[in-house]
Design an enzyme around this catalytic site. Structure first.
Site, mmCIF file in Angstrom:
data_model
loop_
_atom_site.group_PDB
_atom_site.id
_atom_site.type_symbol
_atom_site.label_atom_id
_atom_site.label_comp_id
_atom_site.label_asym_id
_atom_site.label_seq_id
_atom_site.Cartn_x
_atom_site.Cartn_y
_atom_site.Cartn_z
ATOM 1 N N HIS A 199 40.847 36.347 37.488
ATOM 2 C CA HIS A 199 40.379 36.703 38.834
ATOM 3 C C HIS A 199 41.284 37.673 39.590
ATOM 4 C CE1 HIS A 199 43.393 33.756 39.966
ATOM 5 N NE2 HIS A 199 43.308 34.162 41.207
HETATM 6 N N1 UDP Z 1 41.030 25.726 38.966
HETATM 7 C C1 UDP Z 1 40.009 24.814 39.164
HETATM 8 N N2 UDP Z 1 38.770 25.147 38.729
HETATM 9 C C2 UDP Z 1 38.477 26.336 38.126
HETATM 10 C C3 UDP Z 1 39.537 27.253 37.933
HETATM 11 C C4 UDP Z 1 40.802 26.929 38.377
HETATM 12 O O1 UDP Z 1 40.222 23.726 39.682
HETATM 13 O O2 UDP Z 1 37.320 26.566 37.774
HETATM 14 C C5 UDP Z 1 42.368 25.379 39.452
HETATM 15 C C6 UDP Z 1 43.470 25.527 38.436
HETATM 16 O O3 UDP Z 1 43.529 24.391 37.611
HETATM 17 C C7 UDP Z 1 44.688 25.691 39.315
HETATM 18 C C8 UDP Z 1 44.151 26.460 40.478
HETATM 19 O O4 UDP Z 1 42.735 26.290 40.464
HETATM 20 O O5 UDP Z 1 45.146 24.456 39.796
HETATM 21 C C9 UDP Z 1 44.525 27.883 40.312
HETATM 22 O O6 UDP Z 1 43.906 28.639 41.233
HETATM 23 P P1 UDP Z 1 43.719 30.200 41.071
HETATM 24 O O7 UDP Z 1 43.760 30.563 39.643
HETATM 25 O O8 UDP Z 1 42.492 30.519 41.846
HETATM 26 O O9 UDP Z 1 44.946 30.788 41.879
HETATM 27 P P2 UDP Z 1 46.445 31.135 41.501
HETATM 28 O O10 UDP Z 1 47.078 29.915 40.935
HETATM 29 O O11 UDP Z 1 46.433 32.273 40.561
HETATM 30 O O12 UDP Z 1 47.055 31.510 42.806
#
Ligand code: UDP
Length: 351
Positions: A199
């Site tokens: 994403h």
């Molecule tokens: N996550 C979730 N469902 C999904 C995809 C990701 O619960 O379909 C969770 C994932 O396990 C993690 C968090 O969302 O805990 C990560 O969020 P994201 O990738 O949006 O943001 P980042 O960590 O890159 O800031």
């Protein structure tokens, strides 16, 4: 003690779930949860509040669908109003989103003590809006809650140890994994699979990169089926480009479904920050589809390979990780008691 906590995006709901649950056990703290509305689809927001029993936000704004500058301005104005009304002792922000920085700016405008959870992380890639959000939030904070020694070193390089408290509390997401993985009975996929999420703007907003990644994912999918809970931003971009996707695409899932999806996978491919660590906590190798990571310890441990959108690197890492047993036991990100450590420090620095 009154604390205003700012959330707005999916990873912040997960971090808030771990922290707010601990805080709610105490009678001398009042938490005012503010949701900026940055993420708003029900499977990107509501599902986490319901499943993880996060308290209903006291303030819920609807600030999304605009460029970064406008979003920051609108969020700051909204949070300003909350701070004026609530007069908290602390404002607490998580991570690196626009909601994080808006909360930090609002707190400092009013001279309220600011605590940043996940401080000191750096990608050193200033093309990422997240990097700008991190650096400025750290500069504005009074207490920097870092997840690791590396993060302390990063802050020192920027001279940010002066005039601020830096506390290594470990990773709040480890608290969440420990608690929710053991309180979870979700079942999923019966066949072996690789788990993919994608994403980041650097991947979704560049057509050449996105096409290249898709072609690589299709190649992996021929060897091991790929399950892909697809972020709404990525879905919109793929629809525009009309690129064929052979992986099994599903809607974004709640955290309670995500954890077993990781646990039962053969390995993880992702550009997410949070998922890189969750893969590690759940003993899975991770192929990171970015040119760098803030979680460099995982690369040093050999459980995470930084491959960007380079097909050869991804396929080589895939080959290696699918043939190698996961045996690492060291954890550079604490004990999973980060929430308690944050609360103890907030008490200490309140006086
Ligand atoms: N996550 C979730 N469902 C999904 C995809 C990701 O619960 O379909 C969770 C994932 O396990 C993690 C968090 O969302 O805990 C990560 O969020 P994201 O990738 O949006 O943001 P980042 O960590 O890159 O800031």
């Amino acid at each position: 003690m009154k604390i205003v906590t700012i959330v707005g995006a999916r990873p912040q709901f997960i971090k808030a779930a771990a922290f707010s649950r601990k805080l709610s056990e105490l009678t001398d703290w009042e938490e005012i949860l503010v949701h900026t509305g940055q993420h708003y689809d029900s499977n990107m927001s509501e599902v986490f509040f319901e499943e993880m029993k996060i308290p209903k936000p006291s303030y819920h704004f609807e600030i999304h669908g605009m460029d970064r500058g406008e979003m920051l301005e609108k969020m700051q104005a909204a949070i300003d109003g909350v701070i004026q009304k609530e007069q908290p002792d602390w404002v607490l922000v998580y991570g690196d989103t626009n909601s994080t920085l808006a909360g930090a700016r609002a707190a400092k405008k009013h001279g309220i003590k600011l605590a940043h959870v996940e401080a000191g992380l750096r990608s050193y890639n200033l093309e990422m809006p997240e990097e700008h959000n991190r650096v400025e939030t750290d500069q504005l904070s009074d207490v920097l809650f870092v997840p690791s020694q590396n993060a302390i070193d990063n802050l020192k390089k920027e001279g940010l140890e002066k005039g601020r408290e830096i506390v290594n509390v470990g990773d709040i997401m480890f608290d969440a994994v420990k608690f929710y993985a053991s309180n979870n009975a979700y079942e999923n996929e019966s066949q072996p699979y690789a788990l993919l999420t994608l994403h980041r703007a650097e991947n979704t907003d560049n057509q050449t990169v996105l096409r290249r990644l898709l072609s690589t994912v299709n190649k992996i999918n021929e060897q091991l089926p790929v399950v892909w809970p697809m972020h709404p931003r990525t879905k919109a971009k793929l629809r525009e480009l009309e690129i064929p996707v052979e992986a099994k695409v599903i809607d974004p899932v709640g955290y309670l479904q995500m954890l077993p999806l990781i646990q039962n996978s053969k390995l993880v491919l992702t550009d997410s920050g949070g998922l890189q660590k969750e893969a590690f906590y759940l003993n899975k190798f991770c192929i990171t589809l970015r040119k760098e990571t803030e979680w460099t310890e995982l690369v040093d441990l050999g459980v995470n390979r930084i491959c960007g959108s380079d097909e050869d690197k991804v396929l080589e890492a895939f080959q290696y990780f699918t043939e190698t047993p996961f045996t690492i036991k060291a954890n550079p990100y604490g004990e999973g008691d980060t929430a308690e450590k944050i609360i103890d420090s907030l008490r200490l620095y309140s006086v």
